[in-house]
Every structure is written in C-alpha cells, then in structure tokens.
Design a protein around this motif. Structure first.
Motif, PDB file in Angstrom:
ATOM      1  N   THR A 175       0.967  -1.039  -0.035  1.00  0.00           N
ATOM      2  CA  THR A 175       0.114  -0.011  -0.139  1.00  0.00           C
ATOM      3  C   THR A 175       0.830   1.230  -0.095  1.00  0.00           C
ATOM      4  O   THR A 175       2.094   1.016   0.203  1.00  0.00           O
ATOM      5  N   GLY A 176       0.184   2.345  -0.301  1.00  0.00           N
ATOM      6  CA  GLY A 176       0.814   3.699   0.158  1.00  0.00           C
ATOM      7  C   GLY A 176       1.924   3.948   1.108  1.00  0.00           C
ATOM      8  O   GLY A 176       3.030   4.339   1.048  1.00  0.00           O
ATOM      9  N   GLU A 177       1.166   3.593   2.520  1.00  0.00           N
ATOM     10  CA  GLU A 177       1.687   3.785   3.581  1.00  0.00           C
ATOM     11  C   GLU A 177       2.858   2.660   3.663  1.00  0.00           C
ATOM     12  O   GLU A 177       4.035   2.983   4.261  1.00  0.00           O
ATOM     13  N   ALA A 178       2.840   1.399   3.331  1.00  0.00           N
ATOM     14  CA  ALA A 178       3.675   0.430   3.213  1.00  0.00           C
ATOM     15  C   ALA A 178       5.002   0.957   2.654  1.00  0.00           C
ATOM     16  O   ALA A 178       6.032   0.675   2.911  1.00  0.00           O
ATOM     17  N   HIS A 179       4.733   1.593   1.570  1.00  0.00           N
ATOM     18  CA  HIS A 179       5.853   2.044   0.515  1.00  0.00           C
ATOM     19  C   HIS A 179       6.440   3.231   1.222  1.00  0.00           C
ATOM     20  O   HIS A 179       7.949   3.379   1.328  1.00  0.00           O
ATOM     21  N   LYS A 180       5.685   4.051   1.875  1.00  0.00           N
ATOM     22  CA  LYS A 180       6.564   5.121   2.802  1.00  0.00           C
ATOM     23  C   LYS A 180       7.261   4.793   3.780  1.00  0.00           C
ATOM     24  O   LYS A 180       8.462   5.210   4.102  1.00  0.00           O
ATOM     25  N   LYS A 181       6.845   3.555   4.610  1.00  0.00           N
ATOM     26  CA  LYS A 181       7.720   3.199   5.754  1.00  0.00           C
ATOM     27  C   LYS A 181       9.021   2.463   5.398  1.00  0.00           C
ATOM     28  O   LYS A 181       9.836   2.285   6.128  1.00  0.00           O
ATOM     29  N   ARG A 182       8.751   1.904   3.956  1.00  0.00           N
ATOM     30  CA  ARG A 182      10.124   1.212   3.375  1.00  0.00           C
ATOM     31  C   ARG A 182      11.155   2.367   2.825  1.00  0.00           C
ATOM     32  O   ARG A 182      11.758   1.873   2.050  1.00  0.00           O
TER      33      ARG A 182
END
Length: 198
Positions: free
Chosen positions: A69-76
């Motif tokens: 998801t967008g947030e998962a990408h941001k966390k990584r």
C-alpha cells in the motif's frame, strides 16, 4: 568466575533454559522470539479451501499489513508519490483503511450483506472481517461467506491496482459483479458442495 561451579563425573550435556524440560524445540524458540518481540499469536487466519492460493495469501498478507500500500511504501522509504487511498482519496492508504474504512469498501460490504442475507459487516481491522463463524446458518453458508469476504478483499485490491496502474476508475458495481461471478465459479467447482445454482 568458577567459584560456584561444581564438577561431577557425569557426562556433559546441553540444557535449553527457555524450555521447562531443558530440551531444545522449535516451539520453544518461536515462543521465546514472540515474547521478545512483544507479539501475540492470538490471530490465526483460517484458509478457505475452495479459494485459489493467491486469494488466501492476499488475505493473510493484508491481515499482517504486508501488501504494498502507499503507507507500506512510505515506511520502507520507497518514493511513489502521494500515499493517499486511490479509491477514495480521503486518508492514507493502509490495508486497514483500504478494506474497512474506505467508502468504496464500505459500499461493497453493504452490497455483500444484502446479497448474502447476513447482518451488516462492521469491521475496524482486516482481522474483524472473519465474521463467518458468527453467522446463523448451515456450515455450507458459513463456508461460502468466508470465501466471499476473501474474494471481496481480492476484488477491492484488484480495483485499486487498476486505478494505480491502468488509470481505470473503480466502479463499485464492477467489484460486486466480480465477487459474485468468482464466488459462484469457485464455490460451485472447487468446494465440496456440488450442485450450487446461480
């Protein structure tokens, strides 16, 4: 350092302290690791036997917030631009938002509850979607609803991907049609319950 040590004539042996018997087991290592990480293993996903593995794996990954998801990408630290939900643009895109709080998902759940003739699906997390055991009815109906909920998550994710990669707008009626078609096809051909009619 050796002040309290007593030497004996017995053969040397290994002892694993996390286990009460002193025996090394994979179970005791897993328990130790979960305790160290502060995790609890109280949520076990029940796989639906009549669904393809890709759908079951998708739901399992969604429950652990490990879909991209967008947030998962941001966390990584993966820069993909805006991380807001592609279906409603009202919040950051997480698995929890995408499958429970998004307007599109809420409307899909309303359509599924009226189609399956069950009470409203109210979920605050992906784990809350496992409501099939609370349904009043036969085992056949419970098994069908469990699969339909998984198919709905799969179809919502596919609609999201179509928006992201092909610029195709998500239409709720298309998502519901896909859930019904795949649900009928897979349940009538892959489950132990034969003779299901449209």
């Amino acid at each position: 350092m050796l002040e309290g040590v007593q030497v004996s004539a017995d053969a040397d042996q290994w002892s694993w302290f996390p286990d009460s018997n002193g025996e090394f087991t994979v179970k005791s290592v897993k328990k130790l690791l979960l305790e160290e990480a502060g995790l609890r293993n109280d949520s076990v996903m029940e796989w639906c036997k009549w669904l393809p593995a890709k759908v079951n794996i998708h739901v399992w990954r969604s429950m652990s917030e490990s879909i991209p998801t967008g947030e998962a990408h941001k966390k990584r630290n993966v820069l993909v631009g805006d991380s807001s939900c592609l279906l409603c643009n009202s919040a950051d895109e997480t698995a929890e938002h995408l499958f429970t709080a998004c307007f599109t998902a809420a409307t899909v759940w309303n359509g599924i509850t009226s189609w399956c003739k069950i009470s409203n699906i109210i979920a605050f997390s992906v784990k809350d979607l496992g409501i099939h055991n609370e349904i009043v009815g036969s085992e056949r109906k419970k098994e069908a609803v469990k699969g339909i909920i998984s198919i709905a998550c799969w179809s919502i994710w596919r609609a999201r991907n179509n928006v992201k990669f092909y610029n195709v707008p998500a239409r709720i009626e298309n998502i519901l049609s896909e859930v019904k078609a795949l649900g009928f096809l897979w349940f009538s051909n892959r489950s132990k319950h034969r003779g299901v009619e449209w």
